[in-house]
Design an enzyme around this catalytic site. Structure first.
Site, PDB file in Angstrom:
ATOM      1  N   HIS A 256       0.860  -1.181   0.000  1.00 50.05           N
ATOM      2  CA  HIS A 256       0.000   0.000   0.000  1.00 50.05           C
ATOM      3  C   HIS A 256       0.893   1.226   0.000  1.00 50.05           C
ATOM      4  O   HIS A 256       1.892   1.268   0.704  1.00 50.05           O
ATOM      5  CB  HIS A 256      -0.905  -0.009   1.240  1.00 50.05           C
ATOM      6  N   ASP A 307      -7.783  -5.160   1.108  1.00 48.16           N
ATOM      7  CA  ASP A 307      -8.467  -5.860   0.021  1.00 48.16           C
ATOM      8  C   ASP A 307      -8.230  -7.370   0.055  1.00 48.16           C
ATOM      9  O   ASP A 307      -9.069  -8.139  -0.417  1.00 48.16           O
ATOM     10  CB  ASP A 307      -7.993  -5.316  -1.332  1.00 48.16           C
TER      11      ASP A 307
END
Length: 370
Positions: A256, A307
């Site tokens: 990320h 996710d």
């Protein structure tokens, strides 16, 4: 002027809604771990909109307002029935949300009171739109909200018509809490840019949905589930992942931009993935995910993001893969509308500059000389 690609590291505005500091995500200063373990999504919605946790009376009022606002105008349902059966779910959601503005008499009312009411309607109607789209394409009629005190319970009921299991409600509610806001992400920025022109809230949310649709933002959990399905089973994980790593291919659901030491939201969905697998009697998706994490983190040092485990959670809830991102939108609508309200409160047109890299000292050439 020198451009910064992707605006990485650029501070574009001030906000008191959420923060990511030293890898810790907070909503209004409250650690996401505390909220994930203790708060309902409706409490988080109130927190994001009004800057504090609600009293019981305030929470009851919000739940009542959300339930009272969840009905989709019949013309929008009729329009949804004309969508192609294979329509992209996010395209369908974007179109339906844009259409909702046509049937809201307050759509153009820019008073603070009207904008709060619109935020309530949007938050209530998005789950109804996603559930209705799912049922319509299955050849079924949409089902109205049953008036449960939680958006998660009502959504699961509107999809299936069945009483949702308590663990399923808890899992979806936790996922909604974890996805509710995330500082100045791409879709939130898109929403703020749109309403900074003093366009209406529906336009801002429609812009946000368009940004969320992209696989580099909201579509990542769909890609994770596609990967799990392609792998097939736990025994195929090693060969599949090692092949990807050896070929320097991206493994979806890892890494990320703003978290260098791991996404703090992932652990909560990892736990729910296991519980939901146990509830359904099939923990293969969870086992595969755990093994993939061990391989990718062990070899590349990359850790899973929110996710990664949301994919197996939603699949265990019986939710089709192409509805993962619309569910993300249901949750993030709370953050989008909070940011829209904040933008309106202290607005300035968002108009950055671009570093020009084209030709210079050019001149017009007459047609006969070209």
């Amino acid at each position: 002027m020198t451009a910064t690609k992707g605006l990485e590291g650029i501070v574009a505005t001030t906000s008191s809604i959420s923060s990511i500091i030293d890898g810790i995500l907070t909503y209004r200063g409250i650690d996401i771990d505390e909220l994930a373990e203790n708060a309902t999504f409706e409490e988080v919605v109130f927190l994001l909109w009004f800057g504090k946790l609600p009293t019981q009376v305030e929470l009851d009022k919000l739940q009542s307002d959300l339930n009272a606002s969840s009905t989709i105008p019949q013309p929008v349902i009729d329009q949804m029935k004309t969508y192609p059966k294979d329509a992209n779910s996010m395209s369908a959601l974007r179109t339906a949300v844009s259409s909702l503005a046509l049937y809201d008499p307050e759509a153009g009312d820019m008073s603070k009171e009207a904008n709060v009411r619109k935020a309530i309607r949007l938050q209530a109607q998005l789950p109804a739109v996603v559930a209705a789209f799912y049922r319509i394409r299955e050849g079924k009629e949409p089902i109205a909200s049953k008036g449960y005190p939680s958006i998660a319970a009502n959504f699961l009921y509107m999809m299936t018509g069945n009483e949702p299991d308590a663990i399923a409600i808890e899992a979806l509610d936790k996922a909604l809490v974890l996805h509710a806001d995330h500082e100045l992400n791409a879709s939130t920025f898109a929403a703020r840019v749109t309403v900074a022109t003093l366009s209406d809230m529906y336009s801002g949310v429609t812009s946000a949905i368009g940004a969320l649709k992209g696989p580099l933002h909201g579509g990542a959990n769909e890609a994770v589930m596609a990967m799990l399905e392609e792998i097939g089973g736990p025994t195929q994980v090693d060969s599949y992942i090692n092949n990807k790593l050896n070929n320097k291919e991206k493994i979806m659901g890892f890494g990320h931009r703003v978290y260098k030491n791991g996404d703090p939201r992932a652990k909560h969905l990892q736990k729910m993935s296991k519980q939901l697998g146990q509830l359904t009697g099939d923990i293969s998706w969870y086992e595969m995910s755990i093994h993939i994490e061990e391989l990718v983190t062990g070899q590349k040092g990359l850790k899973p993001n929110v996710d990664f485990y949301s994919a197996s959670c939603y699949t265990s809830l019986g939710i089709p893969r192409d509805l993962f991102t619309p569910i993300f939108a249901i949750s993030r609508a709370s953050g989008w509308t909070a940011h829209i309200l904040e933008q309106y409160d202290n607005n300035r047109l968002i108009r950055p500059r671009a570093e020009y890299t084209g030709l210079s000292n050019q001149h017009y050439i007459p047609m006969e000389d070209r």
